[in-house]
Design a protein around this motif. Sequence first.
Motif, PDB file in Angstrom:
ATOM      1  N   GLY A  42      35.269  49.310  68.839  1.00  0.00           N
ATOM      2  CA  GLY A  42      36.430  48.847  68.095  1.00  0.00           C
ATOM      3  C   GLY A  42      36.243  47.441  67.568  1.00  0.00           C
ATOM      4  O   GLY A  42      36.634  47.120  66.436  1.00  0.00           O
ATOM      5  N   HIS A  43      35.643  46.588  68.390  1.00  0.00           N
ATOM      6  CA  HIS A  43      35.354  45.225  67.930  1.00  0.00           C
ATOM      7  C   HIS A  43      34.329  45.225  66.804  1.00  0.00           C
ATOM      8  O   HIS A  43      34.467  44.493  65.833  1.00  0.00           O
ATOM      9  N   LEU A  44      33.289  46.047  66.951  1.00  0.00           N
ATOM     10  CA  LEU A  44      32.265  46.110  65.913  1.00  0.00           C
ATOM     11  C   LEU A  44      32.864  46.557  64.583  1.00  0.00           C
ATOM     12  O   LEU A  44      32.434  46.124  63.515  1.00  0.00           O
ATOM     13  N   ALA A  45      33.884  47.410  64.651  1.00  0.00           N
ATOM     14  CA  ALA A  45      34.508  47.922  63.443  1.00  0.00           C
ATOM     15  C   ALA A  45      35.589  47.004  62.899  1.00  0.00           C
ATOM     16  O   ALA A  45      36.068  47.222  61.782  1.00  0.00           O
ATOM     17  N   THR A  46      35.965  45.984  63.669  1.00  0.00           N
ATOM     18  CA  THR A  46      37.119  45.166  63.285  1.00  0.00           C
ATOM     19  C   THR A  46      36.791  43.707  63.010  1.00  0.00           C
ATOM     20  O   THR A  46      37.250  43.138  62.008  1.00  0.00           O
ATOM     21  N   ILE A  47      36.005  43.059  63.873  1.00  0.00           N
ATOM     22  CA  ILE A  47      35.929  41.605  63.859  1.00  0.00           C
ATOM     23  C   ILE A  47      35.288  41.055  62.587  1.00  0.00           C
ATOM     24  O   ILE A  47      35.877  40.210  61.896  1.00  0.00           O
ATOM     25  N   THR A  48      34.084  41.497  62.246  1.00  0.00           N
ATOM     26  CA  THR A  48      33.462  40.988  61.023  1.00  0.00           C
ATOM     27  C   THR A  48      34.172  41.482  59.765  1.00  0.00           C
ATOM     28  O   THR A  48      34.389  40.688  58.833  1.00  0.00           O
ATOM     29  N   PRO A  49      34.566  42.763  59.684  1.00  0.00           N
ATOM     30  CA  PRO A  49      35.362  43.169  58.523  1.00  0.00           C
ATOM     31  C   PRO A  49      36.638  42.348  58.360  1.00  0.00           C
ATOM     32  O   PRO A  49      37.025  42.020  57.234  1.00  0.00           O
ATOM     33  N   ALA A  50      37.289  42.008  59.467  1.00  0.00           N
ATOM     34  CA  ALA A  50      38.493  41.172  59.378  1.00  0.00           C
ATOM     35  C   ALA A  50      38.140  39.788  58.847  1.00  0.00           C
ATOM     36  O   ALA A  50      38.864  39.229  58.013  1.00  0.00           O
ATOM     37  N   ALA A  51      37.043  39.219  59.331  1.00  0.00           N
ATOM     38  CA  ALA A  51      36.621  37.898  58.858  1.00  0.00           C
ATOM     39  C   ALA A  51      36.383  37.913  57.348  1.00  0.00           C
ATOM     40  O   ALA A  51      36.827  37.013  56.617  1.00  0.00           O
TER      41      ALA A  51
END
Length: 216
Positions: free
Chosen positions: A79-88
Motif C-alpha cells: 500500500g505504501h509502495l502504491a501511495t507514497i511516491t505517487p502522492a508526492a
Amino acid sequence: MAKIALFGANGTIGSRVLREALDRGHQVTAVVRDPAKLTEQHANLTVTTGDVLDPQSVAAVAQGQDVVVSAVGGGDGPGHLATITPAAKSLVEGLRSLGDAAPRLIAVGGAGSLRTPDGKQVWDAEGLPEFLLQIMHAHGDALDFYRTVTDVRWTNLSPAGLIEPGERTGTYRTGLDDLVVDENGKSRISAEDYAVALVDEIEKPRHIGERFTVAD
C-alpha cells in the motif's frame, strides 16, 4: 495564524498534527475521502473531500492556503509502495500548477533512509521484515523525488527510528540525514512530539528544500 490543508488527518500522525495545529490557533482544512470518518470538531476546522493522488484535487484544496501537509500512508508495505511516491508527485504537480501562489509543502517521511552511527542506513539492519522494508523504501523513493524539485517549497520530516503514540513533552532534538539517537543508541519519538516539531516548522520555517528528522 497559518491556513493549513492537511491530507491524512485520520491517521496516527495526521490526527496529532491536526490537534496540535488547532490547539495553537491555526486554521485547518482536513482533506479526506470520507468526511464522515473524521469526528474531530473545532471552530477552526473545515473538512473537505479530496484525493491526494489527483493533482487537480490537490490544487483545488491548496488554493489560498499557506501550507499543505501530507500525512498520508498506505497501510501495509504494498500500500505504501502504491501511495507514497505517487502522492508526492501529485502534490508537487498540483502545487506547481499554482505558480507563485503555491503554498509550502510539508510531507511526513520515513526513517529508513537515515544514516546510522555505523555509517549505514536504517533499512540496512539485518532481520527487517519485507513489509517494513517496503514502507521504508517507499518513503525513500519519495524523498529522492522531492530532492529533484526546485520550483515548489517542500520539506520532508522523517521521524525517529521508532514513532508511536505517547506523551506530548513539547521537546525534541533535530538532525538532517543522520538518525538522532540517545546515549543508549536508541532513536524514538512520540507521535505527539513529532506533531509539535511539524507545526513548529510551519510557524518558523527552517528546512525548506530539505529533509530533517526529530527524536526525543
